[in-house]
Every structure is written in structure tokens, then in C-alpha cells.
Design a protein around this motif. Structure first.
Motif, PDB file in Angstrom:
ATOM      1  N   LEU A 178      -4.175  12.653  13.260  1.00 14.55           N
ATOM      2  CA  LEU A 178      -4.205  11.195  13.129  1.00 14.55           C
ATOM      3  C   LEU A 178      -3.101  10.720  12.186  1.00 14.55           C
ATOM      4  O   LEU A 178      -2.313   9.833  12.521  1.00 14.55           O
ATOM      5  CB  LEU A 178      -5.587  10.765  12.626  1.00 14.55           C
ATOM      6  N   THR A 179      -3.039  11.328  11.010  1.00 16.71           N
ATOM      7  CA  THR A 179      -2.038  10.891  10.026  1.00 16.71           C
ATOM      8  C   THR A 179      -0.630  11.085  10.566  1.00 16.71           C
ATOM      9  O   THR A 179       0.250  10.252  10.348  1.00 16.71           O
ATOM     10  CB  THR A 179      -2.217  11.666   8.710  1.00 16.71           C
ATOM     11  N   ARG A 180      -0.428  12.190  11.272  1.00 17.35           N
ATOM     12  CA  ARG A 180       0.913  12.427  11.829  1.00 17.35           C
ATOM     13  C   ARG A 180       1.293  11.340  12.816  1.00 17.35           C
ATOM     14  O   ARG A 180       2.421  10.836  12.802  1.00 17.35           O
ATOM     15  CB  ARG A 180       0.967  13.809  12.502  1.00 17.35           C
ATOM     16  N   ASN A 206      -1.671   5.344   4.576  1.00 11.71           N
ATOM     17  CA  ASN A 206      -2.835   5.926   3.911  1.00 11.71           C
ATOM     18  C   ASN A 206      -2.917   7.412   4.199  1.00 11.71           C
ATOM     19  O   ASN A 206      -2.838   7.837   5.354  1.00 11.71           O
ATOM     20  CB  ASN A 206      -4.113   5.237   4.404  1.00 11.71           C
ATOM     21  N   VAL A 207      -3.082   8.177   3.144  1.00  8.36           N
ATOM     22  CA  VAL A 207      -3.173   9.622   3.276  1.00  8.36           C
ATOM     23  C   VAL A 207      -4.559  10.052   2.804  1.00  8.36           C
ATOM     24  O   VAL A 207      -5.011   9.631   1.743  1.00  8.36           O
ATOM     25  CB  VAL A 207      -2.076  10.292   2.413  1.00  8.36           C
ATOM     26  N   VAL A 264      -3.143   7.190  -1.663  1.00  8.43           N
ATOM     27  CA  VAL A 264      -4.108   8.286  -1.676  1.00  8.43           C
ATOM     28  C   VAL A 264      -5.423   7.815  -2.283  1.00  8.43           C
ATOM     29  O   VAL A 264      -5.445   7.184  -3.333  1.00  8.43           O
ATOM     30  CB  VAL A 264      -3.600   9.468  -2.532  1.00  8.43           C
ATOM     31  N   THR A 265      -6.500   8.138  -1.620  1.00  9.37           N
ATOM     32  CA  THR A 265      -7.807   7.856  -2.196  1.00  9.37           C
ATOM     33  C   THR A 265      -8.652   9.104  -2.019  1.00  9.37           C
ATOM     34  O   THR A 265      -8.480   9.848  -1.061  1.00  9.37           O
ATOM     35  CB  THR A 265      -8.458   6.630  -1.532  1.00  9.37           C
ATOM     36  N   ARG A 298       7.107   7.431  -2.864  1.00 10.40           N
ATOM     37  CA  ARG A 298       6.323   6.718  -3.880  1.00 10.40           C
ATOM     38  C   ARG A 298       4.845   7.015  -3.669  1.00 10.40           C
ATOM     39  O   ARG A 298       4.359   7.035  -2.544  1.00 10.40           O
ATOM     40  CB  ARG A 298       6.581   5.218  -3.797  1.00 10.40           C
ATOM     41  N   LEU A 299       4.133   7.250  -4.763  1.00  7.87           N
ATOM     42  CA  LEU A 299       2.711   7.577  -4.667  1.00  7.87           C
ATOM     43  C   LEU A 299       1.869   6.432  -5.221  1.00  7.87           C
ATOM     44  O   LEU A 299       2.162   5.885  -6.283  1.00  7.87           O
ATOM     45  CB  LEU A 299       2.395   8.844  -5.462  1.00  7.87           C
ATOM     46  N   SER A 300       0.811   6.105  -4.476  1.00  6.96           N
ATOM     47  CA  SER A 300      -0.047   4.998  -4.891  1.00  6.96           C
ATOM     48  C   SER A 300      -1.491   5.479  -4.960  1.00  6.96           C
ATOM     49  O   SER A 300      -1.964   6.180  -4.064  1.00  6.96           O
ATOM     50  CB  SER A 300       0.092   3.872  -3.860  1.00  6.96           C
ATOM     51  N   ILE A 301      -2.194   5.132  -6.015  1.00  7.75           N
ATOM     52  CA  ILE A 301      -3.612   5.508  -6.104  1.00  7.75           C
ATOM     53  C   ILE A 301      -4.433   4.318  -5.599  1.00  7.75           C
ATOM     54  O   ILE A 301      -4.353   3.216  -6.135  1.00  7.75           O
ATOM     55  CB  ILE A 301      -3.992   5.977  -7.528  1.00  7.75           C
ATOM     56  N   ASP A 302      -5.159   4.562  -4.518  1.00  2.28           N
ATOM     57  CA  ASP A 302      -5.832   3.496  -3.768  1.00  2.28           C
ATOM     58  C   ASP A 302      -7.269   3.305  -4.257  1.00  2.28           C
ATOM     59  O   ASP A 302      -7.856   4.215  -4.835  1.00  2.28           O
ATOM     60  CB  ASP A 302      -5.859   3.926  -2.287  1.00  2.28           C
TER      61      ASP A 302
END
Ligand code: C2E
Ligand code: CA
Ligand code: CA
Length: 412
Positions: free
Chosen positions: A208-210, A235-236, A268-269, A293-297
Motif C-alpha cells: 500500500l505505502t509503495r 503517511n508511513v 510517522v505515527t 524530512r521526518l514528521s511526528i504525526d
């Protein structure tokens, strides 16, 4: 307003006086099929009996014998699919907590009311409520099977929608978040909360993510080629971070799409607890080294924890919408929001407030000096093809009434 005299409403309160009062208020609103009860046991008997379940229950939380919370547990056992309004003399936080608790059982809570119940408050709650048509709706769809979802991914039934992220200071569009949807051939548009969990549990989340990532990268490239410079977030899932090959996959895909890692944000969550964070940590650190860039969701929800913030070099923190919408009116939410903002500032990372739904939310964000926001007030998630048009409309909204966004003169 639901002027429907056939809508069945149950009233449950141990005080007969309250029952009469609420009954009269409901009758004035056009509801005539009312079932008052003074005890939970009698109400449950009625629901289990031939009359069946009502469409709506007005429930007093504080009752001798069976209290409101216990009553709800029995409703869950009876598979109640109608709506609920909670009523109590308890304070705001207590009522909010009880309503969260009921929602956690997947029962539709229209809201809560303080005693004594002002007639206009009840009217306002019922205004937006559509009574279910008997025999349809309300019943939750059966969960989709893993094989159905696998086929859907293979057949290209998943499509990306994009929701703009804008600067709070000047309204500039800085990027978009990719949100996947499933265009189901029979059921229509299916939202991610109905299939992401299945993909995770069924071992399909990598596929799905791919698929989502490939399409988002191709789209990012198309936007750039038309002169639109946007950071594109995807969203990862933590389950994507189990295999070390994920970092290479992401970076190869970005390279072959011709998109710079600095223009990609990975949100990422932690959707469920992970016993061993070593592999995810390694993958995220490598991606950060490659300049993604990394984001904390969903920050602050308990899924995204301070431990992650300590261990992973995030660039961005997204304050969950449950702390944003109506924070201006709620001192508890406001305190949590501001604490998160301060935390991010001290760590030197950007803040995105999720869930700005109306001009009051927007004005609150302006007053806090938060960096970026996304939410229905700005725009709902949309197909890629609609973005350019939306940016023009948004620009016009900013130009025509520059003060509009700070005084809330424009409806969303
Ligand atoms: P999220 O990452 O927190 O995404 C924001 C969700 O809030 C989206 O729901 C969005 O439509 C919704 N939203 C945006 N603005 C507002 C607002 O003002 N008010 C309210 N009430 N809601 C707003 P959506 O698209 O249904 O996605 C739900 C969740 O599904 C996402 O939450 C994310 O965790 C997950 N998800 C979506 N796409 C993907 C994906 O491609 N991969 C993975 N692993 N998860 C995804
Ligand atoms: Ca997200
Ligand atoms: Ca979020």
C-alpha cells in the motif's frame, strides 16, 4: 432540524421531573415518539423487547443503581446502532471524558448537555442530526477481507487525495499531505480508517505505502514541472519500518522520479506499541541522513510519544486535531496545545496544527504563533487535479480580504 414525528427517542433519567421537562422540549422541536424511563433496567428491557431500539437516547449519567456508563456497556452488548446524547450535572471535563468513553465503543455521540438543560442547547445538538432511515445506514460495513484489499491495490483502486498545508503567518501554501482513498467499485469512496488497519494486520502495508508513495512522487514531479513548489507529505506506518530495505526503496523511488528528498515529508505515527524500536530507529535515521524530512504525526495522542521525539531526529511535529479544534474555548485543550508548541520550539522543529475547522480555530492559531496548519477551514483533501484551482481561490480569498483570515470574515 429533524422534524420527524416517527423518530423514536428514549429518555432515561431517574428524576421524573427531568423526563417531563426534556419531553416537552423535544415535543416543541417536533419529536413526538418518546419513550421515557426512570431506570436503566427498564430501558434495556424495552430495547430488547418487541419495540426494538430507538434512534436516539437522551441519557442521564448520574442514576442510582445502574449509572449511565454501565447502561452504555449494556447498549454495546445489545449492538445499539442509534445515537446518544449525554446529560449530567457534572462539570465539563467529566462530561467530555464520558463522551469519549462512549465514542470508544463506536456509539455515535451527538454531544453532551449540562443540567439544567437549556432548550436552545438541545435544539442546537439536534439541528445537524439526521435520524437514520430504518433498516439502512448506521450498520457498519463488514470489514474488508485481506484478499479483497490485495486485489484492490493490484488493480489500482487506491487513489491519492491531497490536503494543503499553509503558513499561519501569511497563508502561503507550503505543501500537501497525501491521504489515500479506496475507490471501491461497489461501495464508493472508502476512507483509510476502514482499510489501513487491515493492510497492517494482513501484511499488505508495504504494498500500500509503495503504491501511495510512487503516485505521490510522480505527482510531486508534475507539480514542480508546472512551477508549483510544494513539499509533499506521505503517511508511513510503523509496520513499514520493520524491514531495513524501506529506506533504500524510498530513496530509489525519489531519485527515479527526480524529486529531491528535501521536498518529501514522511509522517510517522506509532499506531500500535512496538516492542523493539531499533530497526525503525535505524531506518528513520538513515532517511534523515538522506535529507528526507521526518514528521511526528498525531502528537500527544499516546501513539506518538516523547520517547520517539527523544530518539528520532524529527523536523516537524503535528499537533493532533483533538488539541486544536475548539482549543480557544477549552482551557485544558489550550494548555496542552501550548505545551506542545513550546516543546517543539525548544527542540527547534516546525509545528503543524491539524484540524483547523473554522475561523475561530484559525484566529486562535494566529494568536499562538504556530507555524503551519491544515484543516477543513483551509481545504478538505482533494484530487491532485483540483489543487491548482484551489490555490487560485485561496489566493483570491487572501487578496480580496487580507483581514478575512484574521477576523474570520470568510466562511470555509
Ligand atoms: P492523519 O495522518 O492524521 O490525517 C489527517 C486526517 O484528518 C485525514 O483523514 C483528514 O481528511 C482529516 N482532516 C483533515 N482536516 C480535518 C479537519 O479540519 N477536521 C477533521 N475532523 N478532520 C480533518 P483521513 O484521510 O480519513 O485519514 C485518516 C488517517 O488514515 C490518517 O490520519 C492517517 O493516519 C491514515 N492514512 C491516510 N492515508 C494513509 C496512507 O497512505 N498510509 C498510511 N499508513 N496511513 C494513511
Ligand atoms: Ca498524517
Ligand atoms: Ca494526524
Amino acid at each position: 432540524m429533524a422534524h420527524n414525528s416517527t423518530v423514536k427517542i428514549m429518555l432515561l433519567d431517574d428524576e421524573p421531573f427531568m423526563l417531563r421537562l426534556l419531553g416537552r422540549q423535544l415535543e416543541n422541536l417536533g419529536f413526538a415518539t418518546l419513550f421515557p424511563h426512570v431506570s436503566g433496567a427498564a430501558a434495556l428491557d424495552a430495547i430488547a423487547g418487541p419495540g426494538g431500539a430507538p434512534d436516539l437516547i437522551l441519557l442521564d449519567l448520574n442514576m442510582p443503581g445502574m449509572d449511565g456508563i454501565e447502561f452504555v456497556r449494556h447498549l454495546v452488548e445489545l449492538r445499539y446502532t442509534g445515537s446518544l446524547v449525554l446529560i449530567s450535572g457534572e462539570d465539563e471535563r467529566m462530561l467530555a471524558a464520558a463522551s469519549k468513553l462512549v465514542q470508544a465503543h463506536s456509539i455515535d455521540v451527538l454531544g453532551y448537555l449540562h443540567k439544567p438543560v437549556p432548550p436552545d442547547a438541545l435544539a442546537r445538538l439536534l439541528e445537524g442530526w439526521t435520524p437514520p432511515r430504518r433498516g439502512e445506514g448506521r450498520v457498519r460495513r463488514d470489514a474488508y477481507g485481506v484478499e479483497t484489499l490485495r486485489a484492490a491495490i493490484a488493480n489500482g483502486e487506491l487513489v491519492n487525495f491531497y490536503q494543503p498545508k499553509v503558513n499561519v503567518g501569511d497563508g502561503r501554501v507550503v505543501g500537501v499531505e497525501t491521504l489515500v482513498r479506496w475507490r471501491h467499485p461497489k461501495d464508493g469512496m472508502v476512507y483509510p480508517d476502514q482499510f489501513i488497519g487491515i493492510a497492517e494486520a494482513g501484511g499488505l502495508i508495504d504494498d500500500l505505502t509503495r503504491a501511495v508513495l510512487r503516485e505521490a512522487l510522480a505527482q510531486a514531479r508534475r507539480w514542480r514541472d508546472t512551477g508549483l513548489s510544494l513539499k509533499v507529505a506521505i503517511n508511513v506506518s510503523m509496520d513499514n519500518l520493520r524491514s531495513l530495505s524501506f529506506a533504500d526503496f524510498v530513496s530509489c523511488e525519489a531519485a527515479s522520479a527526480g524529486v529531491s528528498p528535501a521536498d518529501i515529508v514522511l509522517e510517522v505515527t506509532e499506531s500500535r506499541l512496538m516492542a523493539d524500536l531499533r530497526v525503525p530507529l535505524e531506518i528513520l535515521t538513515r532517511l534523515r541522513l538522506k535529507r528526507f524530512r521526518l514528521s511526528i504525526d498525531d502528537f500527544g495522542t499516546g501513539h506518538s510519544s516523547l520517547v520517539q521525539l527523544r530518539d528520532i531526529p524529527f523536523d516537524e511535529l503535528k499537533i493532533d486535531r483533538s488539541f486544536v479544534h475548539r482549543a480557544y474555548a477549552d482551557p485544558t485543550l489550550r494548555a496542552i496545545f501550548e505545551a506542545n508548541l513550546t516543546l517543539a520550539r525548544q527542540l527547534g522543529i516546525d509545528v503543524v496544527a491539524e484540524g483547523v475547522e473554522d475561523s475561530a480555530d484559525w484566529n486562535f492559531l494566529v494568536s499562538t504563533g504556530c507555524d503551519m496548519t491544515q484543516g477543513y477551514f483551509v481545504a478538505r483533501p482533494m484530487p491532485a487535479a483540483d489543487l491548482a484551482g484551489w490555490i487560485e481561490t485561496w489566493g483570491a480569498r487572501l487578496r480580496q480580504q487580507p483581514a478575512a483570515l484574521t477576523v474570520g470574515a470568510i466562511a470555509p
